[in-house]
Each structure stands twice: as C-alpha cells, then as structure tokens.
Design a protein around this motif. Sequence first.
Motif, mmCIF file in Angstrom:
data_model
loop_
_atom_site.group_PDB
_atom_site.id
_atom_site.type_symbol
_atom_site.label_atom_id
_atom_site.label_comp_id
_atom_site.label_asym_id
_atom_site.label_seq_id
_atom_site.Cartn_x
_atom_site.Cartn_y
_atom_site.Cartn_z
ATOM 1 N N CYS A 17 0.844 -1.188 0.000
ATOM 2 C CA CYS A 17 0.000 0.000 0.000
ATOM 3 C C CYS A 17 0.881 1.239 0.000
ATOM 4 N N ILE A 18 0.306 2.317 -0.537
ATOM 5 C CA ILE A 18 0.969 3.609 -0.566
ATOM 6 C C ILE A 18 -0.027 4.662 -0.109
ATOM 7 N N LEU A 19 0.498 5.780 0.355
ATOM 8 C CA LEU A 19 -0.325 6.914 0.737
ATOM 9 C C LEU A 19 -0.235 7.945 -0.377
ATOM 10 N N VAL A 20 -1.404 8.481 -0.774
ATOM 11 C CA VAL A 20 -1.493 9.271 -2.007
ATOM 12 C C VAL A 20 -2.159 10.620 -1.757
ATOM 13 N N ASP A 21 -1.667 11.618 -2.487
ATOM 14 C CA ASP A 21 -2.211 12.976 -2.484
ATOM 15 C C ASP A 21 -3.247 13.088 -3.603
ATOM 16 N N SER A 22 -4.495 13.334 -3.246
ATOM 17 C CA SER A 22 -5.570 13.378 -4.252
ATOM 18 C C SER A 22 -5.494 14.590 -5.171
ATOM 19 N N SER A 23 -4.726 15.608 -4.797
ATOM 20 C CA SER A 23 -4.607 16.758 -5.698
ATOM 21 C C SER A 23 -3.715 16.433 -6.891
ATOM 22 N N ALA A 24 -2.970 15.330 -6.799
ATOM 23 C CA ALA A 24 -2.087 14.924 -7.894
ATOM 24 C C ALA A 24 -2.539 13.632 -8.570
ATOM 25 N N ASP B 285 -0.427 3.744 -13.386
ATOM 26 C CA ASP B 285 -1.489 4.725 -13.632
ATOM 27 C C ASP B 285 -1.518 5.820 -12.564
ATOM 28 N N ILE B 286 -0.804 5.621 -11.470
ATOM 29 C CA ILE B 286 -0.741 6.623 -10.410
ATOM 30 C C ILE B 286 0.568 7.389 -10.568
ATOM 31 N N PRO B 287 0.485 8.683 -10.854
ATOM 32 C CA PRO B 287 1.724 9.450 -11.049
ATOM 33 C C PRO B 287 2.623 9.384 -9.816
ATOM 34 N N THR B 288 3.915 9.319 -10.045
ATOM 35 C CA THR B 288 4.839 9.277 -8.910
ATOM 36 C C THR B 288 4.724 10.546 -8.078
ATOM 37 N N SER B 289 4.333 11.651 -8.694
ATOM 38 C CA SER B 289 4.171 12.912 -7.956
ATOM 39 C C SER B 289 3.030 12.840 -6.950
ATOM 40 N N ALA B 290 2.118 11.894 -7.117
ATOM 41 C CA ALA B 290 0.983 11.744 -6.195
ATOM 42 C C ALA B 290 1.314 10.839 -5.020
ATOM 43 N N ARG B 291 2.379 10.084 -5.119
ATOM 44 C CA ARG B 291 2.751 9.117 -4.082
ATOM 45 C C ARG B 291 3.558 9.813 -2.987
ATOM 46 N N VAL B 292 2.945 9.970 -1.843
ATOM 47 C CA VAL B 292 3.588 10.691 -0.748
ATOM 48 C C VAL B 292 4.595 9.807 -0.027
ATOM 49 N N THR B 293 4.368 8.504 -0.028
ATOM 50 C CA THR B 293 5.233 7.578 0.711
ATOM 51 C C THR B 293 5.790 6.500 -0.210
ATOM 52 N N GLN B 294 6.799 5.838 0.294
ATOM 53 C CA GLN B 294 7.267 4.608 -0.329
ATOM 54 C C GLN B 294 6.268 3.510 0.028
ATOM 55 N N PRO B 295 6.120 2.493 -0.825
ATOM 56 C CA PRO B 295 5.176 1.423 -0.518
ATOM 57 C C PRO B 295 5.610 0.608 0.702
ATOM 58 N N GLN B 296 4.606 0.091 1.398
ATOM 59 C CA GLN B 296 4.840 -0.804 2.521
ATOM 60 C C GLN B 296 4.122 -2.123 2.233
ATOM 61 N N VAL C 112 -0.179 -1.105 9.322
ATOM 62 C CA VAL C 112 1.009 -0.753 8.548
ATOM 63 C C VAL C 112 1.595 0.559 9.066
ATOM 64 N N THR C 113 2.925 0.599 9.234
ATOM 65 C CA THR C 113 3.606 1.827 9.648
ATOM 66 C C THR C 113 4.413 2.379 8.481
ATOM 67 N N PHE C 114 4.168 3.652 8.172
ATOM 68 C CA PHE C 114 4.951 4.388 7.187
ATOM 69 C C PHE C 114 5.898 5.287 7.982
ATOM 70 N N PRO C 115 7.215 5.029 7.923
ATOM 71 C CA PRO C 115 8.149 5.770 8.769
ATOM 72 C C PRO C 115 8.483 7.165 8.232
ATOM 73 N N GLU D 272 -4.750 11.939 1.246
ATOM 74 C CA GLU D 272 -6.192 11.738 1.255
ATOM 75 C C GLU D 272 -6.593 10.306 0.930
ATOM 76 N N MET D 273 -5.651 9.490 0.469
ATOM 77 C CA MET D 273 -5.986 8.134 0.022
ATOM 78 C C MET D 273 -4.929 7.120 0.433
ATOM 79 N N ILE D 274 -5.405 5.897 0.628
ATOM 80 C CA ILE D 274 -4.554 4.721 0.771
ATOM 81 C C ILE D 274 -4.874 3.845 -0.432
ATOM 82 N N ILE D 275 -3.851 3.449 -1.162
ATOM 83 C CA ILE D 275 -4.073 2.594 -2.327
ATOM 84 C C ILE D 275 -3.319 1.293 -2.139
ATOM 85 N N LEU D 276 -4.030 0.187 -2.376
ATOM 86 C CA LEU D 276 -3.446 -1.145 -2.281
ATOM 87 C C LEU D 276 -3.250 -1.706 -3.677
#
Length: 135
Positions: A27-34, A47-58, A75-78, A86-90
């Motif tokens: 899963c990754i944490l994502v910014d919905s504005s991107a 399909d998810i721009p790298t600019s929208a991915r706030v975290t590295q995947p866990q 899941v812990t994102f360090p 705004e989103m969690i994507i699996l």
Amino acid sequence: MANTLYANCRKALLEAQINWLTDTVKCILVDSSAYTVQVDTHKFLSDIPTSARVTQPQTLTGKSTDGGAADAADVTFPSVSGASIEMIILYKDTGVESTSPLIAVIDTATGLPITPNGGDIIVTWDNGVNKIFRP
C-alpha cells in the motif's frame, strides 16, 4: 468518492489472478490533488503518477481472509513528510509498475486526510466485519 475496489481487481479476483494470501500486496499513501481516481480504467500502479505518491510502498503482513474479508496487520509508514494524504491505495506488487494491478482505494477512513509532519503514520485497519475490504 467512497472506498472501493478497482474494476480490474474485481475481474482479477474472479479469474484467480490475485491471491490475497500468497501474493505480495503493498500500500501507498497518495495525495488526491495529484491523482484522480478512475476505478473503471486505471489498472496498474503505473497509472498513479509518482508525484501523487507521498510515501514509499509498505508490504502488508499477517494477511487473512477470515469471514470473507481481506485483512492484514496494521502498517507503519516511517518518517512521512510531503503533501497532504487523502488516500490509501493497495496493489499487488509484481516488481514492475506497469504490471502491478491496483486493488483498492480507501479515501474514507478515520484520520484521512492527514498532513504529514515528519513522524510515522500508522494505518490501523478496521476491526469490524469489513476489515480492509470485503470483495
């Protein structure tokens, strides 16, 4: 939008192309504005721009399907910093973004949205009957 499975995931589950218990699910944490979710047409992590991915995947661990629902350990994102989340994507990780199928988007959950402050973000999955999701 509400929490949902991607259409391609529904098809893959029906055709036994995704196995929740044995596949590597991340899963990754994502910014919905991107990133604008398009559950009917988006299929892969690419399909998810790298600019929208706030975290590295866990990687999800402790996965189960008890009661017919997908579940896993929290899941812990360090040390998260950057844009609001705004989103969690699996997704199922195949090692290649263009073949790693998207599974679900969660945008309605306690704690969302969240603005990172450099600390850890812990995703605590629901302990109710639906867990992470119920196909």
